[in-house]
Write an enzyme that holds these catalytic residues in place. Structure first.
Site, PDB file in Angstrom:
ATOM      1  N   LYS A  17       0.823  -1.215   0.000  1.00  0.00           N
ATOM      2  CA  LYS A  17       0.000   0.000   0.000  1.00  0.00           C
ATOM      3  C   LYS A  17       0.860   1.269   0.000  1.00  0.00           C
ATOM      4  CE  LYS A  17      -2.410  -0.135   3.711  1.00  0.00           C
ATOM      5  NZ  LYS A  17      -1.899   0.921   4.598  1.00  0.00           N
ATOM      6  N   ARG A  93      -8.950   3.364   9.359  1.00  0.00           N
ATOM      7  CA  ARG A  93      -8.644   1.984   9.734  1.00  0.00           C
ATOM      8  C   ARG A  93      -9.766   1.369  10.550  1.00  0.00           C
ATOM      9  NH1 ARG A  93      -2.773   2.416   9.405  1.00  0.00           N
ATOM     10  NH2 ARG A  93      -1.725   0.446   9.741  1.00  0.00           N
ATOM     11  N   ARG A 130      10.342  -7.562   5.422  1.00  0.00           N
ATOM     12  CA  ARG A 130      10.297  -6.186   4.919  1.00  0.00           C
ATOM     13  C   ARG A 130      11.438  -5.289   5.407  1.00  0.00           C
ATOM     14  NH1 ARG A 130       4.955  -2.463   5.497  1.00  0.00           N
ATOM     15  NH2 ARG A 130       5.310  -2.591   7.742  1.00  0.00           N
ATOM     16  N   ARG A 162      11.696  -1.906  10.167  1.00  0.00           N
ATOM     17  CA  ARG A 162      10.863  -1.082  11.048  1.00  0.00           C
ATOM     18  C   ARG A 162      10.795  -1.652  12.464  1.00  0.00           C
ATOM     19  NH1 ARG A 162       5.289   0.768   8.158  1.00  0.00           N
ATOM     20  NH2 ARG A 162       4.460  -0.070  10.109  1.00  0.00           N
ATOM     21  N   ARG A 173      -1.129  -6.817  14.260  1.00  0.00           N
ATOM     22  CA  ARG A 173      -1.641  -5.870  13.263  1.00  0.00           C
ATOM     23  C   ARG A 173      -2.543  -6.575  12.254  1.00  0.00           C
ATOM     24  NH1 ARG A 173       3.713  -3.699  12.698  1.00  0.00           N
ATOM     25  NH2 ARG A 173       3.714  -3.933  10.450  1.00  0.00           N
TER      26      ARG A 173
HETATM   27  P1  AMP Z   1       1.347   2.022   9.017  1.00  0.00           P
HETATM   28  O1  AMP Z   1       2.604   2.723   8.666  1.00  0.00           O
HETATM   29  O2  AMP Z   1       0.154   2.505   8.234  1.00  0.00           O
HETATM   30  O3  AMP Z   1       1.483   0.522   8.991  1.00  0.00           O
HETATM   31  O4  AMP Z   1       1.018   2.414  10.549  1.00  0.00           O
HETATM   32  C1  AMP Z   1       1.905   2.079  11.586  1.00  0.00           C
HETATM   33  C2  AMP Z   1       1.168   2.096  12.925  1.00  0.00           C
HETATM   34  O5  AMP Z   1       0.667   3.404  13.191  1.00  0.00           O
HETATM   35  C3  AMP Z   1      -0.048   1.177  12.999  1.00  0.00           C
HETATM   36  O6  AMP Z   1       0.285  -0.155  13.306  1.00  0.00           O
HETATM   37  C4  AMP Z   1      -0.836   1.860  14.123  1.00  0.00           C
HETATM   38  O7  AMP Z   1      -0.274   1.567  15.391  1.00  0.00           O
HETATM   39  C5  AMP Z   1      -0.597   3.331  13.847  1.00  0.00           C
HETATM   40  N1  AMP Z   1      -1.621   3.911  12.938  1.00  0.00           N
HETATM   41  C6  AMP Z   1      -1.425   4.392  11.664  1.00  0.00           C
HETATM   42  N2  AMP Z   1      -2.578   4.840  11.142  1.00  0.00           N
HETATM   43  C7  AMP Z   1      -3.526   4.628  12.076  1.00  0.00           C
HETATM   44  C8  AMP Z   1      -4.934   4.852  12.120  1.00  0.00           C
HETATM   45  N3  AMP Z   1      -5.599   5.378  11.069  1.00  0.00           N
HETATM   46  N4  AMP Z   1      -5.600   4.494  13.254  1.00  0.00           N
HETATM   47  C9  AMP Z   1      -4.958   3.966  14.317  1.00  0.00           C
HETATM   48  N5  AMP Z   1      -3.635   3.712  14.345  1.00  0.00           N
HETATM   49  C10 AMP Z   1      -2.914   4.045  13.234  1.00  0.00           C
END
Ligand code: AMP
Length: 219
Positions: A17, A93, A130, A162, A173
């Site tokens: 994504k 989300r 990753r 990461r 997740r």
């Molecule tokens: P991502 O980079 O999109 O995988 O986001 C990394 C982490 O940030 C996620 O595992 C959540 O802990 C937090 N996070 C990102 N976007 C959201 C969202 N819209 N709602 C809640 N937590 C978020």
């Protein structure tokens, strides 16, 4: 695409994504808004909020809806989203976030929500392997790393594993995706804006599928 495109990319973590949002943002010249990147910037800044966000992220949990909605409300208020639109990566989300997005973008709402479809087992394997550029978000893997050491081929930034890509956080997740985010597929379908795109294959092949679906929707 004519100015004003408002896109949402949904998909399990590991579906590519982020990479696809970066590409679409360049292709259509619209801002790429990644809530994960916004939170990681807060973590780097070392604020009190950043420290709390880091704990939640490292455990693979979700930051509370009211906090995320506040962040997005502020971001969508900036001038760069008004004329050209935006691509949302990682938001909404949850159904509560999607409802808030509907209020923030009323009356027009969003134009297309694309579900990047990838089986859970494939997502799990991809996430464990990753590597990601800390600056531009380009994805690599241990099987297909950058050409020179851990330096990004695209922007020269540092390529890292990461902090929240531990196996326990990844499984958490993916579970939360099923519980909280997968219901958004039906949510956007009911509103007539859903498209599903197969996320298997090379990044180029997936990009082509995405632009062809978006262009069809726009014409
Ligand atoms: P991502 O980079 O999109 O995988 O986001 C990394 C982490 O940030 C996620 O595992 C959540 O802990 C937090 N996070 C990102 N976007 C959201 C969202 N819209 N709602 C809640 N937590 C978020």
């Amino acid at each position: 695409m004519n100015p004003g495109a408002r896109l949402v990319l949904l998909g399990r973590q590991g579906s590519g994504k982020g990479t696809q949002c970066t590409r679409l943002s360049r292709h259509y010249v619209v801002p790429h808004i990644s809530t994960g990147d916004i939170l990681r910037a807060a973590v780097r800044d070392g604020t009190e909020f950043g420290r709390r966000a880091r704990e939640i992220m490292d455990a693979g949990n979700l930051v509370p809806d009211d906090v995320m909605v506040g962040i997005m409300d502020e971001r969508l208020d900036r001038d760069d989203t008004r004329g050209r639109g935006f691509i949302l990566d990682g938001f909404p989300r949850t159904v509560a976030q999607a409802e808030a997005l509907e209020r923030m973008t009323a009356p027009r709402g969003i134009d297309v929500a694309i579900n990047l479809d990838l089986p859970r087992e494939v997502a799990l394997a991809r996430l464990i392997a990753r590597l990601i550029c800390a600056d531009c978000g380009t994805n690599y893997s241990t099987a297909d790393p950058p050409k020179y050491g851990m330096t990004c081929d695209v922007c020269g930034g540092d390529v890292v594993h990461r902090d929240d890509d531990t196996e326990a956080a990844i499984v958490r997740r993916l579970d939360l995706y099923e519980e909280e985010t997968a219901p958004l597929i039906a949510y956007f379908d009911e509103r007539g804006v859903l498209e599903t795109v197969d996320a298997m294959g090379t990044p180029d092949a997936v990009s082509e599928r995405l632009t062809s679906i978006i262009d069809k929707r726009r014409n």
